[in-house]
Design an enzyme around this catalytic site. Structure first.
Site, mmCIF file in Angstrom:
data_model
loop_
_atom_site.group_PDB
_atom_site.id
_atom_site.type_symbol
_atom_site.label_atom_id
_atom_site.label_comp_id
_atom_site.label_asym_id
_atom_site.label_seq_id
_atom_site.Cartn_x
_atom_site.Cartn_y
_atom_site.Cartn_z
ATOM 1 N N GLN A 98 0.827 -1.211 0.000
ATOM 2 C CA GLN A 98 0.000 0.000 0.000
ATOM 3 C C GLN A 98 0.856 1.254 0.000
ATOM 4 O OE1 GLN A 98 -1.248 0.151 4.647
ATOM 5 N NE2 GLN A 98 -1.820 -1.741 3.567
ATOM 6 N N HIS A 100 0.360 5.729 1.153
ATOM 7 C CA HIS A 100 -0.501 6.743 1.766
ATOM 8 C C HIS A 100 -0.206 8.120 1.176
ATOM 9 C CE1 HIS A 100 -1.415 3.606 4.578
ATOM 10 N NE2 HIS A 100 -0.203 3.613 5.102
ATOM 11 N N GLU A 118 4.309 7.712 8.595
ATOM 12 C CA GLU A 118 4.356 6.805 9.744
ATOM 13 C C GLU A 118 5.767 6.294 9.978
ATOM 14 O OE1 GLU A 118 2.699 2.644 8.495
ATOM 15 O OE2 GLU A 118 1.740 4.124 7.197
ATOM 16 N N HIS A 175 4.809 0.364 0.662
ATOM 17 C CA HIS A 175 5.298 -0.396 1.810
ATOM 18 C C HIS A 175 4.354 -1.536 2.159
ATOM 19 C CE1 HIS A 175 2.508 2.572 3.534
ATOM 20 N NE2 HIS A 175 2.263 1.657 4.463
ATOM 21 N N ARG A 195 -4.476 0.673 -1.513
ATOM 22 C CA ARG A 195 -3.960 -0.683 -1.659
ATOM 23 C C ARG A 195 -3.499 -0.905 -3.093
ATOM 24 N NH1 ARG A 195 -8.322 -3.116 0.322
ATOM 25 N NH2 ARG A 195 -7.719 -2.689 2.458
#
Length: 319
Positions: A98, A100, A118, A175, A195
């Site tokens: 996926q 982001h 993250e 990642h 995804r």
């Protein structure tokens, strides 16, 4: 004035790739056979943690953020969402590949307050476990071609990991967490996932999960960039503090406690997760027992505190 740490009860999320390690390793009472995530410190509307002590007991962290802004040194006119989200993830199977978006894309396209940068601290990893971090495409055209042709081995960059490793994952980074890994994740408070690939898995009803290839192609950074972390170590009495990352959205530390240390709160508020051992935290005249699996916030109304015991912590605050 509020002088207690704010202890939180995690919210658990069922995932197709989840397992039982949140129970076996952290002794949480988990609600699902495939429990994938513990949202440990969360004020996100999709799973706000509940406060379990003090005057705010029974409130969610989201409610405290909105109603008790002084605990976070939040300005009166600040209407922004709580900035961070702390999770523990149990990858009993491979997570989907996926990516982001950044803040701008999240707000303009996905109607979310934040994008999602993250980072991961690896709590445990089975032998041979690996992560997917980044890709090998040198141009956006090559990225799109490899995705469209499903040439995942040629596209994806795989990295072996072990307990104690730390990985920073900026928005735009393709990642995935691999099977057999348990991580503590510090992230922006966002629930957006695009995804890219899900190993052609099906759920109990025989359905594959939705992919988001258009959005993924738009937000992926090309070529992949490996960030430089410039980690630092500070020793103070019984505490070894390793600054794992300091960047735009958050600063994250690993603390190793052996003995006793007195500390000053050095940010508006601190998010603390105990990931090994046991001990106590003292604020004012009150002492609280803490152990592996406990999560709490040291609010803006506490200037100093003492830690005692033997254990490890992941600590974070907004930058």
């Amino acid at each position: 004035m509020y002088k207690e740490p704010i202890f939180l009860q995690p919210i658990f999320q069922e995932r197709i790739w989840g397992g039982q390690k949140l129970h076996s390793e952290f002794h949480y009472t988990i609600p699902y056979e495939k429990t994938g995530e513990a949202w440990a410190i969360s004020a996100h509307e999709n799973g706000p943690s509940q406060i379990i002590n003090g005057e705010l007991k029974g409130k969610t962290l989201l409610e405290a953020w909105n109603e008790n802004g002084e605990l976070f040194n939040k300005s009166v006119d600040n209407s922004e969402a709580y900035p961070l989200l702390i999770k523990i993830l149990d990858a009993d199977d491979n997570l989907s590949v996926q990516v982001h978006p950044d803040d701008q894309y999240a707000r303009e396209v996905a109607n979310e307050a934040y994008g999602k940068t993250e980072c991961w601290y690896v709590l445990s990893a089975e032998e041979g476990a690996e992560l997917i971090i980044g890709h090998h495409a040198q141009t956006r055209e090559e990225l799109e071609q490899l995705i469209d042709q499903g040439k995942w081995d040629a596209l994806l960059r795989r990295v072996p990991v072990k307990a104690g490793d730390f990985v920073y994952v900026p928005s735009g980074t393709i990642h995935a967490i691999g099977k057999g890994i348990v991580i503590l994740e510090t992230q922006q408070s966002s629930d957006i996932t695009y995804r890219v690939y899900d190993y052609d898995r099906t759920d109990a009803a025989g359905n594959t999960r939705e992919l988001h290839l258009k959005q993924a192609k738009e937000v992926t950074t090309v070529p992949h960039e490996t960030p430089s972390l410039n980690q630092t170590v500070l020793n103070k009495d019984g505490l070894k503090e390793t600054q794992l990352v300091e960047e735009k959205y958050f600063t994250v530390y690993h603390w190793e406690l052996e003995g006793e240390v007195s500390l000053e709160r050095h940010a508006d508020f601190l998010q603390v997760s105990m990931v090994a051992g046991e001990g106590t935290i003292t604020t004012g005249e009150k002492t609280y027992t803490i152990k592996k699996g406990d999560h709490f916030i040291i609010p803006a109304t506490i200037d100093s505190y003492q830690l005692k015991g033997n254990g490890e912590f992941i600590v974070s605050h907004p930058s």
